[in-house]
Design a protein around this motif. Structure first.
Motif, mmCIF file in Angstrom:
data_model
loop_
_atom_site.group_PDB
_atom_site.id
_atom_site.type_symbol
_atom_site.label_atom_id
_atom_site.label_comp_id
_atom_site.label_asym_id
_atom_site.label_seq_id
_atom_site.Cartn_x
_atom_site.Cartn_y
_atom_site.Cartn_z
ATOM 1 N N LEU A 251 0.823 -1.236 -0.043
ATOM 2 C CA LEU A 251 -0.053 0.202 0.039
ATOM 3 C C LEU A 251 0.891 1.379 -0.030
ATOM 4 C CD1 LEU A 251 -2.768 -1.102 2.586
ATOM 5 C CD2 LEU A 251 -2.808 -0.909 0.092
ATOM 6 N N PHE A 252 2.001 1.143 0.815
ATOM 7 C CA PHE A 252 3.028 2.396 0.841
ATOM 8 C C PHE A 252 3.549 2.685 -0.669
ATOM 9 C CE2 PHE A 252 7.064 4.016 1.786
ATOM 10 C CZ PHE A 252 6.979 5.430 2.184
ATOM 11 N N VAL A 253 3.818 1.710 -1.377
ATOM 12 C CA VAL A 253 4.317 1.832 -2.702
ATOM 13 C C VAL A 253 3.183 2.274 -3.792
ATOM 14 C CG1 VAL A 253 5.198 0.413 -4.708
ATOM 15 C CG2 VAL A 253 6.034 -0.139 -2.406
ATOM 16 N N GLY A 254 2.057 1.802 -3.736
ATOM 17 C CA GLY A 254 1.090 2.288 -4.210
ATOM 18 C C GLY A 254 0.817 3.893 -4.073
ATOM 19 N N TYR A 255 0.943 4.067 -2.901
ATOM 20 C CA TYR A 255 0.745 5.458 -2.262
ATOM 21 C C TYR A 255 2.010 6.388 -3.258
ATOM 22 C CZ TYR A 255 1.489 9.720 0.895
ATOM 23 O OH TYR A 255 1.354 10.952 1.354
ATOM 24 N N ALA B 108 8.501 -8.777 0.814
ATOM 25 C CA ALA B 108 8.097 -7.452 1.660
ATOM 26 C C ALA B 108 9.654 -6.670 1.750
ATOM 27 C CB ALA B 108 8.158 -7.785 3.086
ATOM 28 N N ILE B 109 10.746 -7.190 1.492
ATOM 29 C CA ILE B 109 12.081 -6.443 1.437
ATOM 30 C C ILE B 109 12.108 -5.893 0.113
ATOM 31 C CG2 ILE B 109 14.504 -6.769 1.142
ATOM 32 C CD1 ILE B 109 14.557 -9.015 3.082
ATOM 33 N N ALA B 110 11.526 -6.398 -0.922
ATOM 34 C CA ALA B 110 11.698 -5.593 -2.212
ATOM 35 C C ALA B 110 10.577 -4.522 -2.285
ATOM 36 C CB ALA B 110 11.450 -6.769 -3.375
ATOM 37 N N LEU B 111 9.412 -4.786 -1.725
ATOM 38 C CA LEU B 111 8.708 -3.719 -1.587
ATOM 39 C C LEU B 111 8.894 -2.374 -1.000
ATOM 40 C CD1 LEU B 111 4.927 -5.777 -1.421
ATOM 41 C CD2 LEU B 111 5.894 -4.148 -3.416
ATOM 42 N N PHE B 112 9.798 -2.874 0.274
ATOM 43 C CA PHE B 112 10.091 -1.643 1.266
ATOM 44 C C PHE B 112 10.978 -0.779 0.410
ATOM 45 C CE2 PHE B 112 13.485 -0.420 3.845
ATOM 46 C CZ PHE B 112 12.994 0.341 4.802
#
Length: 390
Positions: free
Chosen positions: A14-18, A83-87
């Motif tokens: 969701l943070f990435v989408g934001y 999760a690491i990649a998205l972070f």
């Protein structure tokens, strides 16, 4: 019961989408906002709708193939690695958005996934090489096409399009009935309405194109570990909408006002050039560097118009003339003969500083290279640590 890592993955997704909403709204609707056609709220609303439409339709294909083509082993995606990649994708994009400079979500996401591929030995270097080659070529094409238009063709296009911005609002809400109805402003011409419709329509096309490719950057790692795609698209689209209504205001200012002063005709030129290149790349299966292409198109048009004014100030009457500060390109009337470069009246040429801001351009280009680098290097080091290489 949901695993903590899966919950963390959803939060980071969701943070990435934001941040995607913040990074891509500016290139799509910055020209329309900068030329006064749309408000920031209207731009965010259109971005949300058309991004979701692109994600729900064509975007499914990109989500399905991102992990299969770039990395040869799909099993490399686990809850932990996802999760690491998205972070690192979301963190790097946030840096660019906070600085008011939209960074390429495709470059940032592919960089993080490439870091995973390198660390695990599963990266397909041939696919990576093809993607990077187009990432280099496409912005150069956008810059020079827009630059040529700005230097040689802009006055002729402006006279034919004749979409000068009139005083007062372009549209007003008629509240006389039960439902407010948008109507043309008191000074709005029919040509101006047509031009506004074109630039908004192309912005919507760019938003749709962004959805087709960028939704994968936010949700592909979670889809790879078995999360249902429809749910991910719905959540990703909602996160993009939040970003468009909030943090995108900074990037709309940067691309609509700070780099170059965009009259409506210029906004149309930028939108046509950049959207054409993005659609062409999508047609051949390349994850388009949407933000870079649109930004370099804006820079190219501003540079082309600025060098045109320099030529005029140095060429008229054989000596350097003082630059003028009138918005001459928006003051041209239909039917006038278009002079050659060097033959214009200096009072009909815009001041270079009004059209092209080198300091802002330098900041944009610097940050658009730094943000993907942060994602790539950060992810690579983290995955090396995870896999015991370091």
């Amino acid at each position: 019961m949901l695993e903590p890592l899966l919950i963390a993955g959803f939060v980071v997704s969701l943070f990435v989408g934001y941040n995607i909403g913040g990074a891509t709204t500016g290139p799509a609707f910055g020209p329309a906002v900068g030329s006064g056609v749309l408000s920031k709220v209207a731009a965010a609303a259109l971005m949300s709708v058309f991004f979701f439409a692109g994600a729900w339709t064509v975007g499914r294909r990109v989500v399905s193939t991102l992990g299969e083509d770039l990395v040869s082993g799909a099993s490399v995606f686990t809850l932990e690695t996802s999760a690491i990649a998205l972070f690192f994708i979301g963190g790097a994009l946030f840096v660019g958005n906070y600085a008011g400079v939209p960074a390429s979500t495709s470059m940032t996401a592919v960089g993080a996934i490439a870091g995973l591929g390198v660390a695990s030995g599963t990266l397909d270097w041939a696919v990576m090489g093809e993607i990077v080659t187009w990432w280099v070529v496409a912005p150069i094409v956008g810059f020079w096409v827009s630059g040529v238009v700005g230097r040689y063709l802009y006055p002729a296009i402006n006279r034919r399009v004749a979409v000068d911005s009139s005083e007062g609002p372009l549209l007003e809400l008629d509240r006389s009935g039960a439902v407010p109805v948008p109507r043309a402003g008191p000074n709005t011409t029919r040509r101006e309405v047509a031009g506004a419709a074109v630039v908004v329509g192309i912005g919507c096309l760019m938003a749709f194109s962004s959805g087709t490719s960028n939704i994968a950057n936010a949700i592909a790692p979670l889809f790879a570990v078995g999360v249902e795609m429809d749910l991910l698209i719905l959540l990703g689209g909602a996160a993009v909408a939040v970003g468009a209504f909030t943090i995108a205001r900074r990037t709309l200012d940067t691309l609509g006002n700070d780099i170059t002063d965009l009259p409506l005709t210029a906004a149309i030129v930028v939108a046509v050039v950049s959207s054409t290149i993005v659609v062409a790349l999508s047609a051949i299966g390349i994850p388009a560097s949407f933000v870079i292409i649109a930004t370099m198109s804006i820079v190219g048009l501003g540079w082309g118009r600025a060098t045109r004014s320099t030529t005029v100030s140095e060429g008229v009457r054989g000596e350097e003339q003082p630059a003028v500060s009138v918005g001459a390109l928006t003051a041209e009337e239909p039917g006038e003969e278009v002079p050659d470069i060097g033959e214009e009246d200096p009072e009909d040429v815009p001041e270079t500083a009004d059209l092209f801001d080198p300091s802002t351009t330098g900041r944009v280009i610097l940050m658009q290279n730094v943000v993907p680098l942060l994602s790539t290097v950060g992810a690579l080091v983290a995955f090396w640590l995870l896999f015991g290489v370091l």
